[in-house]
Design a protein around this motif. Structure first.
Motif, PDB file in Angstrom:
ATOM      1  N   SER A  74     -14.077   9.151  -0.649  1.00 29.83           N
ATOM      2  CA  SER A  74     -13.608  10.338  -1.359  1.00 29.83           C
ATOM      3  C   SER A  74     -14.445  10.578  -2.595  1.00 29.83           C
ATOM      4  CB  SER A  74     -12.135  10.169  -1.750  1.00 29.83           C
ATOM      5  OG  SER A  74     -11.707  11.269  -2.488  1.00 29.83           O
ATOM      6  N   PHE A  75     -14.761  11.857  -2.844  1.00 31.45           N
ATOM      7  CA  PHE A  75     -15.517  12.246  -4.016  1.00 31.45           C
ATOM      8  C   PHE A  75     -14.730  13.300  -4.777  1.00 31.45           C
ATOM      9  CE2 PHE A  75     -19.499  10.183  -3.048  1.00 31.45           C
ATOM     10  CZ  PHE A  75     -19.454  10.028  -1.683  1.00 31.45           C
ATOM     11  N   PRO A  76     -13.623  12.946  -5.484  1.00 31.18           N
ATOM     12  CA  PRO A  76     -12.862  13.935  -6.231  1.00 31.18           C
ATOM     13  C   PRO A  76     -13.712  14.532  -7.330  1.00 31.18           C
ATOM     14  CG  PRO A  76     -12.175  11.728  -6.814  1.00 31.18           C
ATOM     15  CD  PRO A  76     -13.123  11.578  -5.660  1.00 31.18           C
ATOM     16  N   MET A  77     -13.521  15.825  -7.577  1.00 31.74           N
ATOM     17  CA  MET A  77     -14.315  16.511  -8.573  1.00 31.74           C
ATOM     18  C   MET A  77     -13.677  16.346  -9.934  1.00 31.74           C
ATOM     19  SD  MET A  77     -16.340  17.339  -6.330  1.00 31.74           S
ATOM     20  CE  MET A  77     -17.514  17.977  -7.502  1.00 31.74           C
ATOM     21  N   ASN A  78     -14.430  15.828 -10.900  1.00 30.13           N
ATOM     22  CA  ASN A  78     -13.934  15.687 -12.249  1.00 30.13           C
ATOM     23  C   ASN A  78     -15.064  15.933 -13.222  1.00 30.13           C
ATOM     24  OD1 ASN A  78     -15.470  13.252 -12.353  1.00 30.13           O
ATOM     25  ND2 ASN A  78     -13.771  12.181 -11.349  1.00 30.13           N
ATOM     26  N   SER A  79     -14.811  15.693 -14.504  1.00 32.43           N
ATOM     27  CA  SER A  79     -15.783  16.021 -15.527  1.00 32.43           C
ATOM     28  C   SER A  79     -17.025  15.156 -15.446  1.00 32.43           C
ATOM     29  CB  SER A  79     -15.146  15.862 -16.921  1.00 32.43           C
ATOM     30  OG  SER A  79     -14.660  14.550 -17.084  1.00 32.43           O
ATOM     31  N   ASP A  80     -16.963  14.029 -14.715  1.00 30.88           N
ATOM     32  CA  ASP A  80     -18.113  13.153 -14.610  1.00 30.88           C
ATOM     33  C   ASP A  80     -18.889  13.363 -13.322  1.00 30.88           C
ATOM     34  OD1 ASP A  80     -16.066  10.615 -16.043  1.00 30.88           O
ATOM     35  OD2 ASP A  80     -17.508  11.931 -17.041  1.00 30.88           O
ATOM     36  N   ASN A  81     -18.441  14.286 -12.475  1.00 27.70           N
ATOM     37  CA  ASN A  81     -19.085  14.512 -11.190  1.00 27.70           C
ATOM     38  C   ASN A  81     -19.243  16.004 -10.980  1.00 27.70           C
ATOM     39  OD1 ASN A  81     -20.135  14.295  -8.670  1.00 27.70           O
ATOM     40  ND2 ASN A  81     -18.223  13.688  -7.677  1.00 27.70           N
ATOM     41  N   ARG A  82     -20.274  16.561 -11.536  1.00 24.66           N
ATOM     42  CA  ARG A  82     -20.461  18.000 -11.486  1.00 24.66           C
ATOM     43  C   ARG A  82     -21.474  18.362 -10.409  1.00 24.66           C
ATOM     44  NH1 ARG A  82     -20.346  20.068 -17.756  1.00 24.66           N
ATOM     45  NH2 ARG A  82     -18.647  18.739 -18.449  1.00 24.66           N
ATOM     46  N   GLY A  83     -21.056  19.214  -9.490  1.00 22.21           N
ATOM     47  CA  GLY A  83     -21.969  19.653  -8.448  1.00 22.21           C
ATOM     48  C   GLY A  83     -22.659  20.928  -8.876  1.00 22.21           C
ATOM     49  N   GLY A  84     -23.632  21.351  -8.081  1.00 17.95           N
ATOM     50  CA  GLY A  84     -24.362  22.564  -8.418  1.00 17.95           C
ATOM     51  C   GLY A  84     -23.466  23.775  -8.407  1.00 17.95           C
ATOM     52  N   GLY A  85     -23.471  24.529  -9.499  1.00 16.20           N
ATOM     53  CA  GLY A  85     -22.705  25.765  -9.566  1.00 16.20           C
ATOM     54  C   GLY A  85     -21.256  25.572  -9.915  1.00 16.20           C
ATOM     55  N   ARG A  86     -20.802  24.335 -10.282  1.00 23.03           N
ATOM     56  CA  ARG A  86     -19.403  24.120 -10.605  1.00 23.03           C
ATOM     57  C   ARG A  86     -19.294  23.617 -12.020  1.00 23.03           C
ATOM     58  NH1 ARG A  86     -19.821  21.261  -6.124  1.00 23.03           N
ATOM     59  NH2 ARG A  86     -19.348  19.335  -7.224  1.00 23.03           N
ATOM     60  N   ASP A  87     -18.140  23.902 -12.648  1.00 25.30           N
ATOM     61  CA  ASP A  87     -17.919  23.376 -13.980  1.00 25.30           C
ATOM     62  C   ASP A  87     -17.214  22.034 -13.883  1.00 25.30           C
ATOM     63  OD1 ASP A  87     -15.259  23.808 -13.454  1.00 25.30           O
ATOM     64  OD2 ASP A  87     -15.108  25.625 -14.661  1.00 25.30           O
ATOM     65  N   GLY A  88     -16.856  21.444 -15.027  1.00 22.47           N
ATOM     66  CA  GLY A  88     -16.296  20.100 -15.035  1.00 22.47           C
ATOM     67  C   GLY A  88     -14.904  20.002 -14.470  1.00 22.47           C
ATOM     68  N   ARG A  89     -14.218  21.137 -14.216  1.00 19.67           N
ATOM     69  CA  ARG A  89     -12.871  21.085 -13.653  1.00 19.67           C
ATOM     70  C   ARG A  89     -12.871  21.252 -12.144  1.00 19.67           C
ATOM     71  NH1 ARG A  89     -10.447  25.777 -17.160  1.00 19.67           N
ATOM     72  NH2 ARG A  89     -12.536  26.517 -16.715  1.00 19.67           N
ATOM     73  N   GLY A  90     -14.038  21.177 -11.524  1.00 20.95           N
ATOM     74  CA  GLY A  90     -14.099  21.321 -10.077  1.00 20.95           C
ATOM     75  C   GLY A  90     -14.050  22.763  -9.642  1.00 20.95           C
ATOM     76  N   ARG A  91     -14.324  23.707 -10.534  1.00 18.52           N
ATOM     77  CA  ARG A  91     -14.327  25.112 -10.179  1.00 18.52           C
ATOM     78  C   ARG A  91     -15.719  25.537  -9.735  1.00 18.52           C
ATOM     79  NH1 ARG A  91      -9.944  28.103 -11.850  1.00 18.52           N
ATOM     80  NH2 ARG A  91      -8.515  27.083 -13.278  1.00 18.52           N
ATOM     81  N   ASP A  92     -15.773  26.444  -8.790  1.00 20.23           N
ATOM     82  CA  ASP A  92     -17.044  26.983  -8.345  1.00 20.23           C
ATOM     83  C   ASP A  92     -17.346  28.210  -9.184  1.00 20.23           C
ATOM     84  OD1 ASP A  92     -19.197  28.035  -7.078  1.00 20.23           O
ATOM     85  OD2 ASP A  92     -18.464  27.643  -5.047  1.00 20.23           O
ATOM     86  N   SER A  93     -18.277  28.079 -10.130  1.00 18.76           N
ATOM     87  CA  SER A  93     -18.549  29.151 -11.076  1.00 18.76           C
ATOM     88  C   SER A  93     -19.264  30.324 -10.441  1.00 18.76           C
ATOM     89  CB  SER A  93     -19.394  28.609 -12.238  1.00 18.76           C
ATOM     90  OG  SER A  93     -20.599  28.058 -11.748  1.00 18.76           O
TER      91      SER A  93
ATOM     92  N   GLY B   2      -8.728  40.102  -8.491  1.00 16.97           N
ATOM     93  CA  GLY B   2      -7.888  39.345  -9.414  1.00 16.97           C
ATOM     94  C   GLY B   2      -7.912  37.853  -9.202  1.00 16.97           C
ATOM     95  N   LEU B   3      -8.650  37.384  -8.202  1.00 15.37           N
ATOM     96  CA  LEU B   3      -8.686  35.947  -7.928  1.00 15.37           C
ATOM     97  C   LEU B   3      -9.524  35.219  -8.967  1.00 15.37           C
ATOM     98  CD1 LEU B   3      -9.206  35.912  -4.057  1.00 15.37           C
ATOM     99  CD2 LEU B   3      -7.073  35.593  -5.317  1.00 15.37           C
ATOM    100  N   ARG B   4      -9.102  33.991  -9.276  1.00 19.17           N
ATOM    101  CA  ARG B   4      -9.874  33.144 -10.166  1.00 19.17           C
ATOM    102  C   ARG B   4     -10.890  32.348  -9.359  1.00 19.17           C
ATOM    103  NH1 ARG B   4      -5.214  30.621 -14.050  1.00 19.17           N
ATOM    104  NH2 ARG B   4      -4.720  29.435 -12.176  1.00 19.17           N
ATOM    105  N   GLU B   5     -11.725  31.562 -10.052  1.00 16.99           N
ATOM    106  CA  GLU B   5     -12.696  30.753  -9.333  1.00 16.99           C
ATOM    107  C   GLU B   5     -11.974  29.703  -8.482  1.00 16.99           C
ATOM    108  OE1 GLU B   5     -12.950  30.572 -12.873  1.00 16.99           O
ATOM    109  OE2 GLU B   5     -14.884  31.457 -13.414  1.00 16.99           O
ATOM    110  N   SER B   6     -12.607  29.343  -7.376  1.00 18.89           N
ATOM    111  CA  SER B   6     -12.010  28.333  -6.500  1.00 18.89           C
ATOM    112  C   SER B   6     -12.024  26.972  -7.175  1.00 18.89           C
ATOM    113  CB  SER B   6     -12.777  28.266  -5.172  1.00 18.89           C
ATOM    114  OG  SER B   6     -14.132  27.940  -5.411  1.00 18.89           O
ATOM    115  N   ARG B   7     -11.059  26.143  -6.821  1.00 20.79           N
ATOM    116  CA  ARG B   7     -10.995  24.769  -7.332  1.00 20.79           C
ATOM    117  C   ARG B   7     -11.062  23.793  -6.166  1.00 20.79           C
ATOM    118  NH1 ARG B   7      -6.307  24.004 -11.736  1.00 20.79           N
ATOM    119  NH2 ARG B   7      -7.244  21.909 -11.743  1.00 20.79           N
ATOM    120  N   VAL B   8     -11.900  22.799  -6.314  1.00 16.24           N
ATOM    121  CA  VAL B   8     -12.074  21.785  -5.277  1.00 16.24           C
ATOM    122  C   VAL B   8     -11.075  20.661  -5.516  1.00 16.24           C
ATOM    123  CG1 VAL B   8     -13.659  20.154  -4.215  1.00 16.24           C
ATOM    124  CG2 VAL B   8     -14.515  22.348  -5.063  1.00 16.24           C
TER     125      VAL B   8
END
Length: 211
Positions: A2-21, A28-34
């Motif tokens: 498992s690779f949970p998304m957190n502030s120490d594991n930032r993927g390309g195009g995502r912020d530290g909360r696991g959102r796809d920027s 009206g939808l917000r950014e997706s969250r992983v």
């Protein structure tokens, strides 16, 4: 693995909360969250073929939410597929103010998630996948407990099943042939009616602006 998304594991195009920027506002939808990313392997004649799966949730923070599951050979593509599926699976959550309208038990496979309405100021008492889904749906006060499998996918799908099974007071009243005031707590009913009026006013304003 498992690779949970957190502030120490930032993927390309995502912020530290696991959102796809890269996903901007869409109706009206917000950014997706992983919620979580898993690496999976398929054993073939030449060895193993690795790919990734992504469990994604998207919502508008105001009563709409959707869950998606994507699989691809690369993480960004898996997230993209999960986001597209989540948008297709959007549904409305009946709410009374900032909480759900009545207690509910969501069940899917080995996952069981119990949710109960909570007083304003309680916050989201939940963890893991359930917390992310409730936050994206715009539920700010709720008591939630996972009673079954701890697997992220099972918990997420059980949470969604519970939210989808929520019934509106007017629907139950029509089926029972009773007034909603006879079986719905006064505080919850008033909060539900107030929210419905606010939504109706917002919809009317939006329609007027479009014209």
């Amino acid at each position: 693995m498992s690779f949970p998304m957190n502030s120490d594991n930032r993927g390309g195009g995502r912020d530290g909360r696991g959102r796809d920027s890269r996903d901007g506002d869409d109706s009206g939808l917000r950014e997706s969250r992983v919620i979580t990313i898993n690496r999976v392997a398929k054993v073939v004649k030449g060895g193993r073929r690795f790919s990734f799966t992504a469990l994604v949730v998207i919502g508008d923070g105001n009563g709409r939410v959707g869950l998606g599951y994507g699989k691809a050979k690369e993480v960004p593509l898996a997230i993209q597929k999960g986001t597209e599926e989540a948008k297709r699976n959007l549904f409305e959550v009946p709410m009374a103010g900032s909480t759900i309208i009545h207690p509910v038990l969501g069940t899917t496979g080995g996952g069981k998630v119990m949710m109960k309405p909570a007083a304003p100021g309680t916050g989201v008492i939940a963890g893991g996948a359930a917390r992310v889904i409730l936050e994206e749906a715009g539920v700010h006060d709720v008591l939630c407990k996972s009673l079954g499998s701890a697997n992220h996918i099972n918990v997420a799908r059980a949470t969604v099943a519970g939210l989808k099974s929520l019934q509106r007071p007017d629907q139950i009243a029509a089926r029972r042939g009773l007034a909603a005031e006879e079986f719905v707590p006064k505080g919850l009913l008033n909060a539900y009616n107030e929210r419905q009026k606010t939504h109706a006013g917002t919809a009317a304003t939006t329609a007027g602006s479009a014209e």
